[in-house]
Enzyme design. Structure first.
Site, PDB file in Angstrom:
ATOM      1  N   ASP A 106       1.270  -1.212  -0.072  1.00  0.00           N
ATOM      2  CA  ASP A 106       0.074  -0.126  -0.329  1.00  0.00           C
ATOM      3  C   ASP A 106       0.865   0.654  -0.290  1.00  0.00           C
ATOM      4  O   ASP A 106       1.979   1.499   0.505  1.00  0.00           O
ATOM      5  CB  ASP A 106      -1.095   0.076   1.538  1.00  0.00           C
ATOM      6  CG  ASP A 106      -2.308   1.152   1.201  1.00  0.00           C
ATOM      7  OD1 ASP A 106      -1.993   2.324   0.768  1.00  0.00           O
ATOM      8  OD2 ASP A 106      -2.960   1.309   1.919  1.00  0.00           O
ATOM      9  N   VAL A 107       1.004   2.015  -0.704  1.00  0.00           N
ATOM     10  CA  VAL A 107       2.126   3.146  -1.409  1.00  0.00           C
ATOM     11  C   VAL A 107       1.632   4.575  -0.301  1.00  0.00           C
ATOM     12  O   VAL A 107       2.482   5.422  -0.149  1.00  0.00           O
ATOM     13  CB  VAL A 107       2.049   2.996  -2.644  1.00  0.00           C
ATOM     14  CG1 VAL A 107       2.521   2.115  -3.575  1.00  0.00           C
ATOM     15  CG2 VAL A 107       0.698   4.002  -3.389  1.00  0.00           C
ATOM     16  N   TYR A 151      -7.398  15.725  -7.810  1.00  0.00           N
ATOM     17  CA  TYR A 151      -6.446  14.264  -9.118  1.00  0.00           C
ATOM     18  C   TYR A 151      -5.840  15.259  -9.309  1.00  0.00           C
ATOM     19  O   TYR A 151      -4.555  15.507  -9.495  1.00  0.00           O
ATOM     20  CB  TYR A 151      -7.368  13.651  -9.816  1.00  0.00           C
ATOM     21  CG  TYR A 151      -6.340  12.985 -10.944  1.00  0.00           C
ATOM     22  CD1 TYR A 151      -6.001  11.755 -10.315  1.00  0.00           C
ATOM     23  CD2 TYR A 151      -6.171  13.256 -12.290  1.00  0.00           C
ATOM     24  CE1 TYR A 151      -5.424  10.611 -11.260  1.00  0.00           C
ATOM     25  CE2 TYR A 151      -5.978  12.159 -13.119  1.00  0.00           C
ATOM     26  CZ  TYR A 151      -5.110  11.287 -12.326  1.00  0.00           C
ATOM     27  OH  TYR A 151      -4.350  10.069 -13.523  1.00  0.00           O
ATOM     28  N   ALA A 191      -4.641  18.638  -8.228  1.00  0.00           N
ATOM     29  CA  ALA A 191      -3.127  19.334  -7.573  1.00  0.00           C
ATOM     30  C   ALA A 191      -2.403  17.700  -7.256  1.00  0.00           C
ATOM     31  O   ALA A 191      -0.846  17.908  -7.217  1.00  0.00           O
ATOM     32  CB  ALA A 191      -4.251  19.773  -5.982  1.00  0.00           C
ATOM     33  N   ALA A 192      -2.685  16.940  -6.802  1.00  0.00           N
ATOM     34  CA  ALA A 192      -2.042  15.779  -6.716  1.00  0.00           C
ATOM     35  C   ALA A 192      -1.056  15.239  -7.464  1.00  0.00           C
ATOM     36  O   ALA A 192       0.256  15.141  -7.676  1.00  0.00           O
ATOM     37  CB  ALA A 192      -2.862  14.785  -6.623  1.00  0.00           C
ATOM     38  N   LYS A 193      -1.623  14.935  -8.918  1.00  0.00           N
ATOM     39  CA  LYS A 193      -0.830  14.970 -10.150  1.00  0.00           C
ATOM     40  C   LYS A 193       0.563  16.339 -10.220  1.00  0.00           C
ATOM     41  O   LYS A 193       1.143  16.006 -10.510  1.00  0.00           O
ATOM     42  CB  LYS A 193      -1.378  14.905 -11.608  1.00  0.00           C
ATOM     43  CG  LYS A 193      -1.821  13.548 -11.234  1.00  0.00           C
ATOM     44  CD  LYS A 193      -0.786  12.332 -10.722  1.00  0.00           C
ATOM     45  CE  LYS A 193      -1.697  10.856 -11.023  1.00  0.00           C
ATOM     46  NZ  LYS A 193      -0.636   9.569 -10.854  1.00  0.00           N
ATOM     47  N   ILE A 245      -5.730   8.478 -21.178  1.00  0.00           N
ATOM     48  CA  ILE A 245      -5.559   6.405 -21.505  1.00  0.00           C
ATOM     49  C   ILE A 245      -6.973   5.197 -21.925  1.00  0.00           C
ATOM     50  O   ILE A 245      -6.877   5.606 -20.649  1.00  0.00           O
ATOM     51  CB  ILE A 245      -3.972   6.281 -20.886  1.00  0.00           C
ATOM     52  CG1 ILE A 245      -3.021   7.130 -21.323  1.00  0.00           C
ATOM     53  CG2 ILE A 245      -3.513   4.803 -21.603  1.00  0.00           C
ATOM     54  CD1 ILE A 245      -2.257   7.567 -22.648  1.00  0.00           C
TER      55      ILE A 245
END
Length: 259
Positions: free
Chosen positions: A68-69, A160, A162-164, A193
């Protein structure tokens, strides 16, 4: 240079996260064909085992570990174990991540925290542990996965996006810090994708709008991103670091908005 060594990862030891599906699985298959020894990481141990067995049947050296990262203690233990299994780590492709398609004002605290924990903090933990090993060895190639959503604003992607965007800055920062150690750090920014994650995130209307905005007039394939990762993972890509490479069919270059 021996032509047989071009685009070869023979004698290279690669860790790939998120390897049970999508871009991670496509990268694992391509890297195995290129000759790398692999440790594949994912939370889904069952799917990971199936992919590993297919690759092993073709003669690849493949190990699998569940992680679990979002849990730093698990990440440290798993990256150390991966290094021990292969005698070191030359390449990291970090593609583990999750997504959510929800309006900014409708994004819940739980939505936000889940995306930040996995997509941003998870990237930090994995890069930190692998980066330490590579810096000590004096060689490494790190490839992270951001998104076109992390390059420019777009609706329904507050957490998403903001995280990326954070993944890009983490990658650029580590690239500067490890450049003198012969470790490169680069970031891929895929567009639309056709992975299981995107299929879950994109509604029928979103798919239609995206398709109309992509100059290549199609969604990308996981293999399109895997080939870009292979290029950045090669020993010959030594002078490319701190770069963000869009793999998006011209979506960013066209400067179009889908909504």
């Amino acid at each position: 240079m021996d032509k047989s060594s071009l685009y070869s990862l023979k004698q290279q030891r690669a860790v790939i996260t998120g390897a049970a599906s999508g871009i991670g699985a496509a990268t694992a298959r391509l890297f195995a064909r290129a000759g790398a020894d692999l440790v594949l990481l994912d939370l889904n141990a069952e799917k990971l085992k199936s992919i590993a067995e297919d690759l092993q049947a073709d003669g690849a050296v493949v190990h699998t570990l569940s992680v679990d990262v979002s849990r730093p203690e698990q990440v440290k233990k798993t990256i150390d174990e991966a290094s021990q299994l292969m005698g070191g780590i030359d390449i990291l492709v970090h593609s583990a991540g999750v997504g959510v398609e929800r309006g900014f004002l409708e994004t819940t605290d739980a939505d936000w925290q889940r995306i930040i924990d996995i997509d941003l903090s998870g990237t930090f933990y994995v890069m930190r542990e692998a980066g330490r090993i590579m810096a000590e060895a004096g060689y490494g190639r790190i490839v992270t996965l951001s998104s076109t959503a992390g390059v420019r604003g777009g609706t329904f992607r507050a957490a998403y996006g903001a995280a990326k965007a954070g993944v890009i800055m983490l990658s650029r920062t580590l690239a500067v810090e490890l450049a003198s150690k012969n470790v490169t750090v680069n970031c891929l920014a895929p567009g639309a994708i056709d992975t299981e994650l995107v299929q879950e995130m994109h509604s029928k209307l979103t798919r239609e709008l995206y398709q109309a905005a992509i100059p290549a007039n199609r969604y990308g394939l996981p293999e399109d991103v895997a080939h870009a990762a292979l290029f950045l993972a090669l020993p010959q890509s030594a002078y490319i670091t701190g770069h963000v490479l869009a793999v998006d069919g011209g979506f960013l270059g066209a400067g179009l908005q889908i909504r």
